[in-house]
Design a protein around this motif. Structure first.
Motif, mmCIF file in Angstrom:
data_model
loop_
_atom_site.group_PDB
_atom_site.id
_atom_site.type_symbol
_atom_site.label_atom_id
_atom_site.label_comp_id
_atom_site.label_asym_id
_atom_site.label_seq_id
_atom_site.Cartn_x
_atom_site.Cartn_y
_atom_site.Cartn_z
ATOM 1 N N VAL A 95 49.466 38.618 27.456
ATOM 2 C CA VAL A 95 49.223 37.325 26.812
ATOM 3 C C VAL A 95 49.867 36.183 27.588
ATOM 4 C CG1 VAL A 95 48.975 38.333 24.520
ATOM 5 C CG2 VAL A 95 51.254 37.643 25.330
ATOM 6 N N GLN A 96 50.828 36.500 28.449
ATOM 7 C CA GLN A 96 51.499 35.451 29.198
ATOM 8 C C GLN A 96 50.613 34.947 30.333
ATOM 9 O OE1 GLN A 96 55.750 35.907 30.003
ATOM 10 N NE2 GLN A 96 55.663 37.933 29.052
ATOM 11 N N ASP A 97 50.810 33.692 30.666
ATOM 12 C CA ASP A 97 50.081 33.085 31.770
ATOM 13 C C ASP A 97 50.944 33.177 33.021
ATOM 14 O OD1 ASP A 97 48.510 31.706 33.480
ATOM 15 O OD2 ASP A 97 48.683 29.756 32.487
ATOM 16 N N TYR A 98 50.503 33.968 33.979
ATOM 17 C CA TYR A 98 51.267 34.158 35.202
ATOM 18 C C TYR A 98 50.766 33.263 36.336
ATOM 19 C CZ TYR A 98 53.297 38.239 32.918
ATOM 20 O OH TYR A 98 53.968 39.077 32.049
ATOM 21 N N HIS A 99 49.891 32.327 35.998
ATOM 22 C CA HIS A 99 49.389 31.365 36.987
ATOM 23 C C HIS A 99 48.818 32.096 38.206
ATOM 24 C CE1 HIS A 99 51.313 28.257 34.579
ATOM 25 N NE2 HIS A 99 52.427 28.964 34.623
ATOM 26 N N ALA A 166 54.363 39.704 51.307
ATOM 27 C CA ALA A 166 54.323 39.615 49.852
ATOM 28 C C ALA A 166 55.742 39.652 49.311
ATOM 29 C CB ALA A 166 53.502 40.765 49.270
ATOM 30 N N THR A 167 56.011 38.808 48.336
ATOM 31 C CA THR A 167 57.317 38.759 47.683
ATOM 32 C C THR A 167 57.121 38.956 46.182
ATOM 33 O OG1 THR A 167 57.170 36.338 47.533
ATOM 34 C CG2 THR A 167 58.345 37.260 49.413
ATOM 35 N N GLU A 172 58.980 38.400 36.549
ATOM 36 C CA GLU A 172 57.571 38.514 36.194
ATOM 37 C C GLU A 172 56.920 39.635 36.997
ATOM 38 O OE1 GLU A 172 56.163 33.974 35.184
ATOM 39 O OE2 GLU A 172 56.349 34.538 37.301
ATOM 40 N N PRO A 173 55.922 40.299 36.409
ATOM 41 C CA PRO A 173 55.185 41.333 37.172
ATOM 42 C C PRO A 173 54.169 40.680 38.103
ATOM 43 C CG PRO A 173 54.275 41.146 34.964
ATOM 44 C CD PRO A 173 55.450 40.201 35.007
ATOM 45 N N VAL A 174 54.686 39.911 39.048
ATOM 46 C CA VAL A 174 53.850 39.101 39.935
ATOM 47 C C VAL A 174 54.360 39.226 41.358
ATOM 48 C CG1 VAL A 174 53.161 36.745 40.538
ATOM 49 C CG2 VAL A 174 53.203 37.446 38.140
ATOM 50 N N ILE A 175 53.429 39.308 42.302
ATOM 51 C CA ILE A 175 53.786 39.180 43.712
ATOM 52 C C ILE A 175 52.953 38.044 44.312
ATOM 53 C CG2 ILE A 175 54.501 41.571 44.037
ATOM 54 C CD1 ILE A 175 51.848 42.214 45.222
ATOM 55 N N THR A 176 53.539 37.376 45.285
ATOM 56 C CA THR A 176 52.879 36.245 45.942
ATOM 57 C C THR A 176 52.549 36.621 47.379
ATOM 58 O OG1 THR A 176 54.077 34.674 44.556
ATOM 59 C CG2 THR A 176 53.074 33.830 46.577
ATOM 60 N N LEU A 177 51.287 36.491 47.739
ATOM 61 C CA LEU A 177 50.820 36.797 49.090
ATOM 62 C C LEU A 177 50.741 35.519 49.905
ATOM 63 C CD1 LEU A 177 47.813 39.210 48.347
ATOM 64 C CD2 LEU A 177 50.224 39.787 48.650
ATOM 65 N N THR A 178 51.219 35.572 51.136
ATOM 66 C CA THR A 178 51.064 34.465 52.078
ATOM 67 C C THR A 178 50.683 35.036 53.434
ATOM 68 O OG1 THR A 178 53.457 34.543 52.544
ATOM 69 C CG2 THR A 178 52.695 32.913 50.933
ATOM 70 N N PRO A 179 49.738 34.431 54.136
ATOM 71 C CA PRO A 179 49.311 34.964 55.437
ATOM 72 C C PRO A 179 50.365 34.736 56.522
ATOM 73 C CG PRO A 179 48.173 32.907 54.936
ATOM 74 C CD PRO A 179 48.966 33.247 53.716
ATOM 75 N N ILE A 180 50.420 35.652 57.457
ATOM 76 C CA ILE A 180 51.265 35.502 58.649
ATOM 77 C C ILE A 180 50.390 35.142 59.836
ATOM 78 C CG2 ILE A 180 52.856 36.659 60.223
ATOM 79 C CD1 ILE A 180 53.723 38.450 57.914
ATOM 80 N N ASP A 181 49.381 35.950 60.084
ATOM 81 C CA ASP A 181 48.413 35.696 61.159
ATOM 82 C C ASP A 181 47.026 35.996 60.603
ATOM 83 O OD1 ASP A 181 47.183 35.218 63.581
ATOM 84 O OD2 ASP A 181 47.580 37.237 64.359
ATOM 85 N N ASP A 182 46.254 34.958 60.346
ATOM 86 C CA ASP A 182 44.950 35.092 59.702
ATOM 87 C C ASP A 182 43.930 34.253 60.472
ATOM 88 O OD1 ASP A 182 42.887 35.537 57.959
ATOM 89 O OD2 ASP A 182 43.685 34.319 56.332
ATOM 90 N N PRO A 183 43.434 34.769 61.609
ATOM 91 C CA PRO A 183 42.604 33.952 62.501
ATOM 92 C C PRO A 183 41.286 33.479 61.896
ATOM 93 C CG PRO A 183 42.568 36.259 63.171
ATOM 94 C CD PRO A 183 43.640 36.126 62.137
ATOM 95 N N VAL A 184 40.722 34.251 60.948
ATOM 96 C CA VAL A 184 39.426 33.880 60.382
ATOM 97 C C VAL A 184 39.583 33.173 59.036
ATOM 98 C CG1 VAL A 184 37.139 34.789 59.752
ATOM 99 C CG2 VAL A 184 38.425 35.838 61.594
ATOM 100 N N GLY A 185 40.793 33.151 58.487
ATOM 101 C CA GLY A 185 41.022 32.486 57.209
ATOM 102 C C GLY A 185 40.523 33.284 56.023
ATOM 103 N N LEU A 186 40.860 34.564 55.965
ATOM 104 C CA LEU A 186 40.415 35.425 54.871
ATOM 105 C C LEU A 186 41.343 35.389 53.667
ATOM 106 C CD1 LEU A 186 39.237 38.524 56.945
ATOM 107 C CD2 LEU A 186 37.835 36.698 55.973
ATOM 108 N N LEU A 187 42.527 34.827 53.827
ATOM 109 C CA LEU A 187 43.478 34.704 52.724
ATOM 110 C C LEU A 187 43.746 33.240 52.423
ATOM 111 C CD1 LEU A 187 46.293 37.373 53.378
ATOM 112 C CD2 LEU A 187 44.541 37.429 51.599
ATOM 113 N N PRO A 188 44.000 32.903 51.153
ATOM 114 C CA PRO A 188 44.441 31.540 50.842
ATOM 115 C C PRO A 188 45.871 31.324 51.339
ATOM 116 C CG PRO A 188 44.471 32.914 48.875
ATOM 117 C CD PRO A 188 43.827 33.733 49.951
ATOM 118 N N ALA A 189 46.317 30.081 51.346
ATOM 119 C CA ALA A 189 47.663 29.769 51.841
ATOM 120 C C ALA A 189 48.735 30.449 51.007
ATOM 121 C CB ALA A 189 47.873 28.256 51.847
ATOM 122 N N SER A 190 48.477 30.626 49.719
ATOM 123 C CA SER A 190 49.411 31.314 48.826
ATOM 124 C C SER A 190 48.620 31.830 47.634
ATOM 125 C CB SER A 190 50.523 30.373 48.359
ATOM 126 O OG SER A 190 51.413 31.028 47.479
#
Length: 242
Positions: A95-99, A166-167, A172-190
């Motif tokens: 029920v919680q909003d983890y954004h 990923a951190t 919260e049961p949440v992990i945040t993904l951030t790209p390190i090397d993403d030449p084609v842009g397949l991941l968002p910035a965060s």
């Protein structure tokens, strides 16, 4: 003056062998007189006589139990259980909003002693080329943070698509993904993704539509054949498929 070697006569060989045998006998005699040796042997013999054959079995099991204890301590140190599971930006079981991220992302991980393997899904790969699926993940846990890379098999060859980190959130049961090397842009910035509760897709629950490609690989090929665009503009997939 030159020194000539003594001739290798038979009686000399017999004498050398006799001296070697005498030295070996003296060493064995000193070993048998050693109190520490007999004390250790007596202790082992007393243990076996007291506890019976089961004691020998127990002694054999000790190395296996030690190895198992080491693996468990390593798993605890790296927090394997904190990472293993399915995480996505479309979890609705809490029920919680983890954004969670607006971008559809799913990450399935298995962690053992800090080594991580799994799969990652993004709609950006579907748009690029669904034939790249499944996109696989390999990485390691360092100081509580996952550093990994995503790859796919293209023409039977392993091709790296991007790397990321990923951190985990503290409370919260949440992990945040951030790209390190993403030449084609397949991941968002965060991207924040939440842990799936109560199992994964193997439990029979229907997967969220955002976490599936709108067309599979066969449909994709059929569409390309119908379009018949030999002079098409170079697509980013050409970075991986030539």
């Amino acid at each position: 003056m030159t020194v000539q070697n003594k001739p290798d006569l038979p009686w000399r060989r017999r004498q050398a062998a006799l001296e070697k045998k005498r030295a070996s006998q003296k060493w064995a005699a000193r070993l048998l007189k050693s109190r520490s040796l007999w004390f250790a042997f007596g202790g082992v013999l007393a243990f076996v006589l007291t506890h019976g054959v089961e004691s020998i079995i127990t002694l054999r099991k000790l190395p296996l139990e030690a190895a198992q204890l080491y693996r468990e301590s390593q798993s605890w140190f790296y927090g394997d259980s904190n990472w293993t599971g399915t995480w996505s930006s479309r979890e609705e079981g809490d029920v919680q909003d983890y954004h969670q991220s607006d971008a559809p992302i799913k990450l399935s991980l298995t962690t053992e002693q800090g080594a991580v393997v799994g799969e990652i899904f993004t709609q950006s790969v579907c748009e690029l080329n669904p034939m790249l699926l499944p996109v696989l993940v390999e990485g390691e846990i360092h100081h509580g943070r996952l550093r990994a890379f995503a790859y796919a098999y293209v023409g039977g060859q392993k091709q790296r698509l991007y790397s990321f980190q990923a951190t985990r959130a503290n409370e919260e049961p949440v992990i945040t993904l951030t790209p390190i090397d993403d030449p084609v842009g397949l991941l968002p910035a965060s991207a924040r993704i939440a842990r799936r509760m109560g199992g994964d897709e193997s439990s029979g629950a229907e997967e969220h539509s955002d976490l599936q490609c709108s067309e599979n690989a066969l449909q994709y090929l059929q569409r390309l054949r119908k379009e018949k665009t030999p002079d098409r503009v170079q697509h980013p997939i050409d970075h991986f498929v030539r």
